[in-house]
Design an enzyme around this catalytic site. Sequence first.
Site, PDB file in Angstrom:
ATOM      1  N   LYS A  58      30.383  38.252  42.995  1.00 23.40           N
ATOM      2  CA  LYS A  58      29.807  37.992  44.099  1.00 23.40           C
ATOM      3  C   LYS A  58      28.513  37.160  44.247  1.00 23.40           C
ATOM      4  O   LYS A  58      28.260  36.434  44.888  1.00 23.40           O
ATOM      5  CB  LYS A  58      29.422  39.515  44.558  1.00 23.40           C
ATOM      6  CG  LYS A  58      30.585  40.168  45.152  1.00 23.40           C
ATOM      7  CD  LYS A  58      30.144  41.838  45.304  1.00 23.40           C
ATOM      8  CE  LYS A  58      31.494  42.506  45.789  1.00 23.40           C
ATOM      9  NZ  LYS A  58      31.661  43.962  45.562  1.00 23.40           N
ATOM     10  N   GLN A 102      27.504  48.586  45.511  1.00 23.53           N
ATOM     11  CA  GLN A 102      28.794  48.719  44.595  1.00 23.53           C
ATOM     12  C   GLN A 102      29.438  50.126  44.519  1.00 23.53           C
ATOM     13  O   GLN A 102      28.696  50.986  43.956  1.00 23.53           O
ATOM     14  CB  GLN A 102      28.673  48.158  43.395  1.00 23.53           C
ATOM     15  CG  GLN A 102      30.141  47.912  42.614  1.00 23.53           C
ATOM     16  CD  GLN A 102      31.087  46.830  43.572  1.00 23.53           C
ATOM     17  OE1 GLN A 102      30.395  45.960  43.843  1.00 23.53           O
ATOM     18  NE2 GLN A 102      32.074  47.072  43.454  1.00 23.53           N
ATOM     19  N   ASP A 125      29.517  45.636  54.141  1.00 29.48           N
ATOM     20  CA  ASP A 125      30.539  46.155  53.616  1.00 29.48           C
ATOM     21  C   ASP A 125      31.432  46.966  54.956  1.00 29.48           C
ATOM     22  O   ASP A 125      32.526  47.338  55.080  1.00 29.48           O
ATOM     23  CB  ASP A 125      30.203  47.384  52.610  1.00 29.48           C
ATOM     24  CG  ASP A 125      31.039  46.874  51.297  1.00 29.48           C
ATOM     25  OD1 ASP A 125      31.773  45.945  51.269  1.00 29.48           O
ATOM     26  OD2 ASP A 125      30.363  47.522  50.304  1.00 29.48           O
TER      27      ASP A 125
END
Length: 298
Positions: A58, A102, A125
């Site tokens: 990422k 995460q 997200d």
Amino acid sequence: MTDTAKARLIDGKAFAEGLCARTAKKVAALVARKGVRPGLAVVLVGEDPASQVYVRNKGKQTVEAGMDSFEHRLPAETKQDELLALVERLNRDEGVHGILVQLPLPKHIDADTVLLAIDPAKDVDGFHVVNVGRLSTGAGEALVPCTPLGCLMLLKDTLGDLAGKRAVIVGRSNIVGKPMAQLLIAESCTVTVAHSKTRDLPEECRRADILVAAVGRPRMIKGDWIKPGATVIDVGINRIEEGGKQKLVGDVDFDQAVKVAGAITPVPGGVGPMTIACLLANTLTAACRKAGIDPESL
Ligand SMILES: NC(=O)c1ccc[n+]([C@@H]2O[C@H](COP(=O)([O-])OP(=O)(O)OC[C@H]3O[C@@H](n4cnc5c(N)ncnc54)[C@H](OP(=O)(O)O)[C@@H]3O)[C@@H](O)[C@H]2O)c1
């Protein structure tokens, strides 16, 4: 279709590369026009090996797209309050337009509490209840979870207008199955969401013009569960050992399905690369909204 028929392969890797290139161009235009460089903060707690690989990728792709990347690696024993304090700082940081914590988090941290602490406008997200609510009601501007957003892009690229198509999604997770259902409802598909308690899953799957598999069980969906000509999106990423080698396989038995489906995503190289590409696109979207500019106008 005959036994030798082959489905068209949906090349998620190529699509994702194109999307990243378009995002990078828009990032450059946003910097030039508004002096705003999108910034993505990724927070990793602990040393989960798969998560470390994701976070590294990422960061690399964020920089390649011309965005600022902020990585926060915290030890596994980090207290929930310390993590919440970091999220608060990132919420206030003007240079941060997207925040991603995460998952999975260590067991002593409540993931829901942490996700709720993220500013919905920076929730790239799309897991915050505000964004979930916006997606399901159509009210306001949602940030949409990256994996289902990527699946939708591949479906539209393959099929064009999805209205009226019968879609079956196997899996009802908050990360994939449920947001995928909302996206396909918004596209006027007739949507069925199947799960571990579904009766006669093969028969449900056989009704689908669009079959999305998000289960986490290697090769569970067999060729004879698929309607001839259907479009199959395989979200599953399963590591198995076969012939003494480690292999990545999907939730669909690809060798069988490819003989029946009209189009199918391979694993790897299908849905997988779309997730990070959509994360970057979401970060650009969040930065554009903050700057009061329509990303489509860039
Ligand atoms: N970037 C990517 O490509 C990406 C991103 C996210 C996930 N994934 C992959 O996608 C897969 C699904 O991920 P997830 O996070 O959605 O998984 P999850 O949270 O474990 O959810 C799995 C879903 O599958 C259902 N299920 C399990 N066994 C089943 C069975 N025998 N028959 C029918 N349904 C069954 C479960 O039903 P119940 O609700 O009834 O338990 C659940 O709804 C995994 O392989 C994951 O690695 C890939």
